[in-house]
Design an enzyme around this catalytic site. Sequence first.
Site, short mmCIF file in Angstrom:
data_model
loop_
_atom_site.label_atom_id
_atom_site.label_comp_id
_atom_site.label_asym_id
_atom_site.label_seq_id
_atom_site.Cartn_x
_atom_site.Cartn_y
_atom_site.Cartn_z
N CYS A 2 -35.91 25.16 11.46
CA CYS A 2 -35.76 26.33 12.16
C CYS A 2 -36.19 26.02 13.52
O CYS A 2 -36.48 25.05 13.91
CB CYS A 2 -36.65 27.43 11.64
N ARG A 50 -33.04 30.91 12.25
CA ARG A 50 -33.63 30.73 10.98
C ARG A 50 -32.58 29.75 9.99
O ARG A 50 -31.23 29.92 10.20
CB ARG A 50 -33.61 31.81 9.92
N GLY A 77 -40.60 25.40 9.41
CA GLY A 77 -41.01 24.30 8.35
C GLY A 77 -41.18 24.86 7.09
O GLY A 77 -40.57 25.88 6.87
N GLU A 78 -41.90 24.28 6.25
CA GLU A 78 -42.42 24.79 4.92
C GLU A 78 -43.82 24.53 4.58
O GLU A 78 -44.57 23.29 4.90
CB GLU A 78 -41.43 23.85 4.01
#
Length: 458
Positions: A2, A50, A77-78
Amino acid sequence: MCGIFGVASLQPITEFGKLAIPLERLCHRGPDDSGIWWSFDKRVGFGHRRLSIIDLSPGGHQPMVSPDGRCCITYNGEVYNFQQIRKDLEKTEFRCFGGSDTEVILNAYRAWGTECIARFNGMFSFAIYDRGDDNAPSSLFLARDRAGKKPLYYSLLGESFQFASELKSLVLSNGIDSTALNYYLALGYVPGSLCLALGVNKLPPAHAARLDLNDLSLTVWRYWQLPSNRSIPCTDGEEFADQVQHLLEDAVRLRMISDVPLGTLLSGGLDSSLIVAAAVKATNKRIKTFTIGLPGSTLDESGYARCVADYFDTEHHVLEADNPSLAIVDEYAPFVDEPLADSSILPSFMVSRLTRQYVTVALGGDGGDELFGGYLDYPQALADQALLGWIPRRVLSSIAQFAANLPAGMRGRNRLSALVGGPLQQMIWGSPYFDIRLRQRLITDCLLEEVDAPERFL
Protein backbone atom coordinates in the site's frame (compact mmCIF):
# COMPACT_ATOMS: atom_id res chain seq x y z
CA MET A 1 1.87 -3.17 -0.87
CA CYS A 2 0.00 0.00 0.00
CA GLY A 3 1.02 3.64 -0.10
CA ILE A 4 0.85 5.98 2.89
CA PHE A 5 1.37 9.71 3.23
CA GLY A 6 0.86 12.19 6.01
CA VAL A 7 1.50 15.77 7.02
CA ALA A 8 1.47 17.58 10.36
CA SER A 9 1.78 21.28 11.00
CA LEU A 10 1.86 23.72 13.88
CA GLN A 11 -0.84 25.72 12.09
CA PRO A 12 -4.12 24.58 10.49
CA ILE A 13 -3.59 23.39 6.92
CA THR A 14 -5.82 25.13 4.40
CA GLU A 15 -4.26 23.73 1.20
CA PHE A 16 -6.03 20.39 1.04
CA GLY A 17 -4.06 19.50 -2.09
CA LYS A 18 -1.20 18.77 0.30
CA LEU A 19 -2.75 15.28 0.57
CA ALA A 20 -4.42 14.72 -2.79
CA ILE A 21 -1.42 15.46 -4.99
CA PRO A 22 1.20 13.42 -3.05
CA LEU A 23 -1.29 10.56 -2.75
CA GLU A 24 -1.76 10.46 -6.50
CA ARG A 25 1.98 9.81 -6.85
CA LEU A 26 1.48 6.60 -4.85
CA CYS A 27 -1.40 5.23 -6.94
CA HIS A 28 0.77 2.38 -8.32
CA ARG A 29 1.18 1.07 -4.77
CA GLY A 30 -2.54 0.80 -4.09
CA PRO A 31 -4.90 0.40 -7.05
CA ASP A 32 -7.88 -0.95 -5.08
CA ASP A 33 -8.95 1.98 -2.88
CA SER A 34 -7.86 5.34 -1.55
CA GLY A 35 -8.76 7.56 1.35
CA ILE A 36 -7.99 10.92 2.98
CA TRP A 37 -8.51 11.94 6.60
CA TRP A 38 -8.04 15.24 8.46
CA SER A 39 -7.86 15.83 12.19
CA PHE A 40 -10.54 18.00 13.76
CA ASP A 41 -8.15 20.96 14.00
CA LYS A 42 -6.87 20.45 10.41
CA ARG A 43 -3.28 20.28 11.64
CA VAL A 44 -2.80 16.61 10.70
CA GLY A 45 -3.76 14.84 7.50
CA PHE A 46 -3.35 11.21 6.42
CA GLY A 47 -3.64 9.67 2.98
CA HIS A 48 -3.75 6.03 1.91
CA ARG A 49 -3.64 3.99 -1.31
CA ARG A 50 -4.81 0.44 -0.74
CA LEU A 51 -3.77 -2.90 -2.19
CA SER A 52 -6.33 -5.24 -0.65
CA ILE A 53 -4.88 -8.50 0.70
CA ILE A 54 -6.69 -9.19 3.99
CA ASP A 55 -10.37 -8.27 4.45
CA LEU A 56 -11.38 -7.08 1.00
CA SER A 57 -14.54 -5.45 2.34
CA PRO A 58 -15.00 -1.71 3.00
CA GLY A 59 -14.24 -2.58 6.64
CA GLY A 60 -10.55 -2.50 5.74
CA HIS A 61 -10.72 1.04 4.33
CA GLN A 62 -7.96 3.44 5.38
CA PRO A 63 -7.18 5.78 6.99
CA MET A 64 -9.02 4.00 9.78
CA VAL A 65 -10.38 5.92 12.77
CA SER A 66 -11.02 4.40 16.19
CA PRO A 67 -14.67 4.32 17.37
CA ASP A 68 -14.03 7.06 19.94
CA GLY A 69 -12.37 9.28 17.31
CA ARG A 70 -9.20 9.65 19.35
CA CYS A 71 -6.86 7.67 17.07
CA CYS A 72 -6.38 7.25 13.32
CA ILE A 73 -3.99 4.99 11.40
CA THR A 74 -2.54 4.83 7.90
CA TYR A 75 -0.66 1.60 7.35
CA ASN A 76 1.31 -0.30 4.72
CA GLY A 77 2.16 -3.98 5.07
CA GLU A 78 1.01 -7.12 6.83
CA VAL A 79 1.14 -8.23 10.44
CA TYR A 80 1.18 -11.99 10.06
CA ASN A 81 0.25 -12.84 13.64
CA PHE A 82 -2.72 -10.46 13.75
CA GLN A 83 -5.13 -13.29 14.55
CA GLN A 84 -3.28 -14.12 17.77
CA ILE A 85 -3.09 -10.44 18.75
CA ARG A 86 -6.79 -10.18 18.04
CA LYS A 87 -7.40 -12.95 20.60
CA ASP A 88 -5.21 -11.13 23.13
CA LEU A 89 -7.28 -7.98 22.59
CA GLU A 90 -10.44 -9.85 23.54
CA LYS A 91 -9.15 -9.69 27.12
CA THR A 92 -9.13 -5.89 26.95
CA GLU A 93 -11.78 -3.24 26.30
CA PHE A 94 -10.44 -2.73 22.77
CA ARG A 95 -11.97 -5.66 20.92
CA CYS A 96 -11.96 -5.96 17.12
CA PHE A 97 -15.11 -6.42 15.07
CA GLY A 98 -13.76 -6.36 11.49
CA GLY A 99 -11.45 -8.80 9.74
CA SER A 100 -8.45 -6.60 8.91
CA ASP A 101 -5.03 -6.50 10.50
CA THR A 102 -5.27 -2.69 10.33
CA GLU A 103 -7.93 -2.69 13.03
CA VAL A 104 -5.77 -5.04 15.11
CA ILE A 105 -2.78 -2.66 14.96
CA LEU A 106 -4.93 0.35 15.83
CA ASN A 107 -6.54 -1.37 18.81
CA ALA A 108 -3.21 -2.82 19.94
CA TYR A 109 -1.92 0.74 20.20
CA ARG A 110 -5.03 1.81 22.10
CA ALA A 111 -4.57 -1.08 24.52
CA TRP A 112 -0.80 -1.08 25.05
CA GLY A 113 0.50 2.22 23.69
CA THR A 114 3.82 2.32 21.87
CA GLU A 115 4.79 -0.99 23.50
CA CYS A 116 2.41 -2.71 21.08
CA ILE A 117 5.16 -2.71 18.47
CA ALA A 118 6.95 -5.59 20.26
CA ARG A 119 3.96 -7.87 19.54
CA PHE A 120 3.98 -7.46 15.75
CA ASN A 121 5.43 -10.16 13.50
CA GLY A 122 5.35 -8.82 9.99
CA MET A 123 6.46 -6.27 7.43
CA PHE A 124 5.03 -2.83 7.94
CA SER A 125 5.31 0.90 8.18
CA PHE A 126 2.56 2.94 9.74
CA ALA A 127 1.62 6.18 11.45
CA ILE A 128 -0.98 6.53 14.20
CA TYR A 129 -2.45 9.88 15.19
CA ASP A 130 -3.34 10.17 18.87
CA ARG A 131 -5.43 13.20 19.85
CA GLY A 132 -4.17 12.85 23.42
CA ASP A 133 -5.85 13.82 26.67
CA ASP A 134 -5.12 15.73 29.89
CA ASN A 135 -2.24 13.36 30.66
CA ALA A 136 -0.70 13.01 27.20
CA PRO A 137 -0.24 15.59 24.43
CA SER A 138 -1.43 14.92 20.89
CA SER A 139 1.16 13.01 18.89
CA LEU A 140 2.04 10.83 15.93
CA PHE A 141 3.45 7.34 16.49
CA LEU A 142 5.46 5.99 13.55
CA ALA A 143 7.08 2.57 13.21
CA ARG A 144 8.86 0.34 10.72
CA ASP A 145 9.27 -3.43 10.74
CA ARG A 146 12.35 -5.19 12.09
CA ALA A 147 13.95 -5.94 8.70
CA GLY A 148 12.90 -2.67 7.06
CA LYS A 149 10.96 -4.31 4.23
CA LYS A 150 8.43 -1.49 4.12
CA PRO A 151 9.84 2.01 3.55
CA LEU A 152 9.12 5.17 5.52
CA TYR A 153 10.65 8.52 4.53
CA TYR A 154 10.13 11.67 6.57
CA SER A 155 11.23 15.30 6.71
CA LEU A 156 10.77 18.29 8.97
CA LEU A 157 10.70 21.60 7.12
CA GLY A 158 10.07 24.63 9.29
CA GLU A 159 6.65 24.24 10.88
CA SER A 160 5.67 21.20 8.82
CA PHE A 161 6.40 17.47 9.19
CA GLN A 162 5.68 14.99 6.41
CA PHE A 163 6.13 11.25 5.84
CA ALA A 164 5.49 8.86 2.96
CA SER A 165 6.12 5.41 1.56
CA GLU A 166 8.08 6.94 -1.31
CA LEU A 167 10.37 9.89 -1.63
CA LYS A 168 8.53 11.27 -4.64
CA SER A 169 5.53 12.19 -2.48
CA LEU A 170 7.48 14.52 -0.20
CA VAL A 171 8.07 18.22 -0.72
CA LEU A 172 11.86 18.38 -1.12
CA SER A 173 14.41 21.10 -0.72
CA ASN A 174 16.90 21.25 -3.54
CA GLY A 175 20.16 19.46 -2.91
CA ILE A 176 21.90 16.15 -2.30
CA ASP A 177 23.06 14.93 1.08
CA SER A 178 26.84 14.65 0.73
CA THR A 179 27.26 11.93 3.37
CA ALA A 180 24.54 9.81 1.76
CA LEU A 181 26.19 10.27 -1.65
CA ASN A 182 29.53 9.18 -0.21
CA TYR A 183 27.99 6.02 1.22
CA TYR A 184 26.17 5.28 -2.03
CA LEU A 185 29.32 5.50 -4.12
CA ALA A 186 31.09 3.15 -1.70
CA LEU A 187 28.32 0.61 -1.04
CA GLY A 188 25.97 0.90 -3.99
CA TYR A 189 23.06 1.87 -1.71
CA VAL A 190 22.20 4.47 0.94
CA PRO A 191 22.16 2.81 4.39
CA GLY A 192 20.41 3.43 7.70
CA SER A 193 18.56 6.66 8.27
CA LEU A 194 20.39 8.50 5.50
CA CYS A 195 18.66 9.66 2.33
CA LEU A 196 20.15 11.03 -0.87
CA ALA A 197 17.69 13.93 -0.81
CA LEU A 198 18.87 16.74 1.44
CA GLY A 199 16.69 17.25 4.50
CA VAL A 200 15.01 13.82 4.31
CA ASN A 201 15.57 10.81 6.55
CA LYS A 202 14.46 7.20 6.51
CA LEU A 203 13.09 5.69 9.68
CA PRO A 204 15.59 2.84 10.13
CA PRO A 205 14.48 -0.80 10.37
CA ALA A 206 13.34 -1.88 13.86
CA HIS A 207 12.85 1.75 14.88
CA ALA A 208 9.87 3.75 16.03
CA ALA A 209 9.32 7.48 16.48
CA ARG A 210 7.02 9.83 18.31
CA LEU A 211 6.22 13.32 17.03
CA ASP A 212 4.92 15.75 19.65
CA LEU A 213 2.32 17.81 17.80
CA ASN A 214 2.68 20.72 20.21
CA ASP A 215 6.16 21.60 19.00
CA LEU A 216 6.94 19.01 16.26
CA SER A 217 9.81 17.57 18.30
CA LEU A 218 10.67 14.06 17.11
CA THR A 219 11.99 11.25 19.29
CA VAL A 220 13.35 8.15 17.50
CA TRP A 221 14.27 4.90 19.22
CA ARG A 222 15.18 1.31 18.42
CA TYR A 223 12.56 -1.13 19.66
CA TRP A 224 14.27 -4.40 18.62
CA GLN A 225 17.69 -5.74 17.72
CA LEU A 226 19.19 -9.08 16.84
CA PRO A 227 20.32 -11.12 19.85
CA SER A 228 24.05 -11.54 20.40
CA ASN A 229 25.72 -14.56 18.84
CA ARG A 230 26.18 -17.42 21.27
CA SER A 231 27.38 -20.97 20.94
CA ILE A 232 25.22 -23.92 22.04
CA PRO A 233 27.68 -26.80 22.38
CA CYS A 234 25.02 -29.37 23.32
CA THR A 235 23.06 -28.93 20.08
CA ASP A 236 24.15 -30.86 16.98
CA GLY A 237 23.68 -29.97 13.33
CA GLU A 238 20.68 -32.22 12.84
CA GLU A 239 18.80 -30.52 15.66
CA PHE A 240 19.65 -27.09 14.26
CA ALA A 241 18.41 -28.21 10.84
CA ASP A 242 15.12 -29.38 12.36
CA GLN A 243 14.67 -26.03 14.11
CA VAL A 244 15.37 -24.12 10.90
CA GLN A 245 12.89 -26.27 8.99
CA HIS A 246 10.21 -25.65 11.60
CA LEU A 247 10.84 -21.89 11.59
CA LEU A 248 10.85 -21.72 7.80
CA GLU A 249 7.62 -23.68 7.46
CA ASP A 250 5.97 -21.56 10.13
CA ALA A 251 7.11 -18.32 8.47
CA VAL A 252 5.77 -19.41 5.07
CA ARG A 253 2.48 -20.58 6.59
CA LEU A 254 1.91 -17.20 8.23
CA ARG A 255 2.65 -15.36 4.99
CA MET A 256 0.09 -17.42 3.10
CA ILE A 257 -2.79 -15.95 5.10
CA SER A 258 -4.44 -13.99 2.32
CA ASP A 259 -7.84 -13.21 0.85
CA VAL A 260 -6.37 -12.81 -2.66
CA PRO A 261 -4.54 -15.19 -5.07
CA LEU A 262 -0.98 -16.00 -3.97
CA GLY A 263 2.08 -17.57 -5.62
CA THR A 264 5.85 -17.89 -5.26
CA LEU A 265 8.86 -16.70 -7.24
CA LEU A 266 11.03 -19.65 -8.21
CA SER A 267 14.58 -19.44 -9.56
CA GLY A 268 15.48 -23.07 -8.92
CA GLY A 269 18.05 -22.18 -6.26
CA LEU A 270 17.95 -23.46 -2.70
CA ASP A 271 16.22 -20.40 -1.21
CA SER A 272 13.20 -20.17 -3.50
CA SER A 273 12.93 -23.96 -3.80
CA LEU A 274 12.64 -24.27 -0.02
CA ILE A 275 9.94 -21.59 -0.03
CA VAL A 276 7.99 -23.57 -2.64
CA ALA A 277 8.40 -26.79 -0.63
CA ALA A 278 7.10 -25.08 2.52
CA ALA A 279 4.23 -23.45 0.63
CA VAL A 280 3.13 -26.78 -0.86
CA LYS A 281 3.17 -28.31 2.61
CA ALA A 282 1.11 -25.46 4.06
CA THR A 283 -1.85 -25.76 1.69
CA ASN A 284 -3.89 -28.32 -0.19
CA LYS A 285 -4.22 -25.98 -3.16
CA ARG A 286 -1.97 -26.11 -6.21
CA ILE A 287 0.75 -23.47 -5.91
CA LYS A 288 1.49 -21.03 -8.72
CA THR A 289 5.21 -20.48 -9.40
CA PHE A 290 6.93 -17.90 -11.58
CA THR A 291 10.40 -17.60 -13.07
CA ILE A 292 12.25 -15.64 -15.72
CA GLY A 293 14.09 -17.39 -18.55
CA LEU A 294 17.13 -16.08 -20.43
CA PRO A 295 17.48 -18.44 -23.43
CA GLY A 296 21.09 -18.96 -24.49
CA SER A 297 22.53 -17.20 -21.45
CA THR A 298 24.75 -18.81 -18.82
CA LEU A 299 22.61 -16.95 -16.26
CA ASP A 300 19.46 -18.80 -17.32
CA GLU A 301 18.04 -20.72 -14.33
CA SER A 302 14.69 -21.63 -15.83
CA GLY A 303 15.71 -25.28 -16.28
CA TYR A 304 16.37 -25.68 -12.55
CA ALA A 305 13.11 -23.91 -11.77
CA ARG A 306 11.24 -26.28 -14.09
CA CYS A 307 12.70 -29.30 -12.27
CA VAL A 308 11.48 -27.98 -8.92
CA ALA A 309 8.09 -27.03 -10.33
CA ASP A 310 7.63 -30.50 -11.84
CA TYR A 311 8.64 -32.19 -8.59
CA PHE A 312 6.08 -30.25 -6.56
CA ASP A 313 3.49 -30.21 -9.37
CA THR A 314 3.06 -26.44 -9.34
CA GLU A 315 1.23 -24.32 -11.88
CA HIS A 316 4.43 -22.97 -13.40
CA HIS A 317 4.79 -19.82 -15.51
CA VAL A 318 7.96 -18.72 -17.33
CA LEU A 319 8.70 -15.25 -18.67
CA GLU A 320 11.23 -15.74 -21.46
CA ALA A 321 13.30 -12.63 -22.09
CA ASP A 322 14.52 -13.55 -25.58
CA ASN A 323 15.83 -10.09 -26.41
CA PRO A 324 16.62 -8.24 -23.18
CA SER A 325 16.65 -4.49 -23.72
CA LEU A 326 17.86 -1.56 -21.67
CA ALA A 327 14.43 -0.07 -22.28
CA ILE A 328 13.40 -1.91 -19.12
CA VAL A 329 15.51 0.63 -17.20
CA ASP A 330 13.27 3.45 -18.41
CA GLU A 331 10.18 1.49 -17.38
CA TYR A 332 11.56 0.78 -13.94
CA ALA A 333 13.03 4.22 -13.23
CA PRO A 334 9.77 5.93 -12.13
CA PHE A 335 9.46 3.45 -9.26
CA VAL A 336 12.96 4.07 -7.85
CA ASP A 337 13.39 6.90 -5.36
CA GLU A 338 17.02 6.37 -4.38
CA PRO A 339 19.68 4.80 -6.62
CA LEU A 340 20.50 1.13 -6.06
CA ALA A 341 23.50 -0.49 -7.74
CA ASP A 342 22.00 -3.97 -8.00
CA SER A 343 21.25 -5.27 -11.48
CA SER A 344 19.05 -8.05 -10.09
CA ILE A 345 16.24 -5.53 -9.60
CA LEU A 346 15.66 -5.58 -13.37
CA PRO A 347 14.76 -9.29 -13.77
CA SER A 348 12.89 -9.03 -10.47
CA PHE A 349 10.83 -6.20 -11.95
CA MET A 350 10.15 -8.21 -15.09
CA VAL A 351 9.02 -11.35 -13.28
CA SER A 352 6.91 -9.25 -10.88
CA ARG A 353 4.97 -7.87 -13.83
CA LEU A 354 4.36 -11.44 -14.96
CA THR A 355 3.11 -12.56 -11.55
CA ARG A 356 0.67 -9.64 -11.32
CA GLN A 357 -1.26 -11.13 -14.22
CA TYR A 358 -2.07 -14.18 -12.10
CA VAL A 359 -1.69 -13.33 -8.38
CA THR A 360 -1.70 -10.35 -6.04
CA VAL A 361 0.91 -11.65 -3.59
CA ALA A 362 4.12 -13.56 -4.38
CA LEU A 363 6.55 -15.05 -1.88
CA GLY A 364 10.29 -14.97 -2.60
CA GLY A 365 13.55 -16.27 -1.16
CA ASP A 366 15.47 -12.98 -0.98
CA GLY A 367 17.69 -12.81 2.08
CA GLY A 368 18.43 -16.52 2.31
CA ASP A 369 22.05 -16.18 1.25
CA GLU A 370 22.64 -13.36 3.71
CA LEU A 371 21.02 -15.32 6.53
CA PHE A 372 22.78 -18.63 5.92
CA GLY A 373 26.09 -17.44 4.45
CA GLY A 374 25.34 -18.70 0.97
CA TYR A 375 27.52 -16.33 -1.01
CA LEU A 376 31.16 -17.10 -1.77
CA ASP A 377 32.16 -13.94 0.13
CA TYR A 378 31.65 -15.67 3.48
CA PRO A 379 33.95 -18.69 3.01
CA GLN A 380 36.42 -16.42 1.19
CA ALA A 381 36.55 -14.05 4.18
CA LEU A 382 37.14 -16.96 6.57
CA ALA A 383 39.87 -18.34 4.29
CA ASP A 384 41.54 -14.93 4.15
CA GLN A 385 41.37 -14.66 7.93
CA ALA A 386 43.11 -18.02 8.27
CA LEU A 387 45.74 -17.02 5.71
CA LEU A 388 46.31 -13.37 6.61
CA GLY A 389 45.05 -13.03 10.18
CA TRP A 390 48.56 -13.28 11.61
CA ILE A 391 49.80 -10.24 9.64
CA PRO A 392 49.95 -7.04 11.76
CA ARG A 393 47.20 -4.54 10.99
CA ARG A 394 49.71 -1.81 10.11
CA VAL A 395 51.21 -4.04 7.40
CA LEU A 396 47.77 -4.74 5.95
CA SER A 397 47.06 -1.03 6.05
CA SER A 398 50.24 -0.32 4.06
CA ILE A 399 49.26 -2.94 1.48
CA ALA A 400 45.82 -1.39 1.22
CA GLN A 401 47.24 2.11 0.71
CA PHE A 402 49.55 0.82 -2.02
CA ALA A 403 46.69 -0.95 -3.79
CA ALA A 404 44.54 2.19 -3.69
CA ASN A 405 47.10 3.89 -5.94
CA LEU A 406 46.75 1.24 -8.64
CA PRO A 407 44.59 2.02 -11.68
CA ALA A 408 40.85 1.63 -11.20
CA GLY A 409 39.57 -1.61 -12.64
CA MET A 410 42.79 -3.55 -12.16
CA ARG A 411 42.01 -7.09 -11.01
CA GLY A 412 42.49 -7.50 -7.26
CA ARG A 413 42.86 -3.76 -6.61
CA ASN A 414 39.63 -3.36 -4.65
CA ARG A 415 40.17 -6.53 -2.67
CA LEU A 416 43.64 -5.51 -1.56
CA SER A 417 42.64 -1.93 -0.77
CA ALA A 418 39.84 -3.28 1.44
CA LEU A 419 42.38 -5.03 3.68
CA VAL A 420 42.71 -1.80 5.63
CA GLY A 421 40.00 -3.12 7.95
CA GLY A 422 41.41 -6.64 8.19
CA PRO A 423 40.41 -9.86 6.39
CA LEU A 424 36.94 -10.16 7.93
CA GLN A 425 36.08 -6.52 7.29
CA GLN A 426 37.07 -7.18 3.70
CA MET A 427 33.89 -9.22 3.39
CA ILE A 428 31.97 -5.95 3.66
CA TRP A 429 34.36 -3.78 1.69
CA GLY A 430 35.82 -6.49 -0.55
CA SER A 431 34.18 -5.08 -3.67
CA PRO A 432 33.53 -1.40 -3.02
CA TYR A 433 32.12 0.36 -6.01
CA PHE A 434 34.41 3.33 -5.39
CA ASP A 435 36.99 3.45 -2.60
CA ILE A 436 37.95 6.73 -0.93
CA ARG A 437 40.66 7.56 -3.49
CA LEU A 438 38.22 7.15 -6.36
CA ARG A 439 35.48 9.05 -4.57
CA GLN A 440 37.85 11.93 -3.96
CA ARG A 441 38.25 12.13 -7.72
CA LEU A 442 34.48 12.00 -8.32
CA ILE A 443 33.08 14.25 -5.58
CA THR A 444 33.72 17.99 -5.65
CA ASP A 445 35.89 19.51 -2.92
CA CYS A 446 32.96 21.37 -1.37
CA LEU A 447 30.99 18.14 -0.94
CA LEU A 448 34.01 16.32 0.46
CA GLU A 449 34.36 18.96 3.15
CA GLU A 450 30.81 18.24 4.29
CA VAL A 451 31.40 14.50 4.67
CA ASP A 452 31.95 13.43 8.27
CA ALA A 453 35.09 11.29 8.67
CA PRO A 454 35.11 9.54 5.27
CA GLU A 455 37.91 7.26 6.47
CA ARG A 456 35.26 5.40 8.50
CA PHE A 457 33.96 3.84 5.31
CA LEU A 458 36.91 3.45 3.01
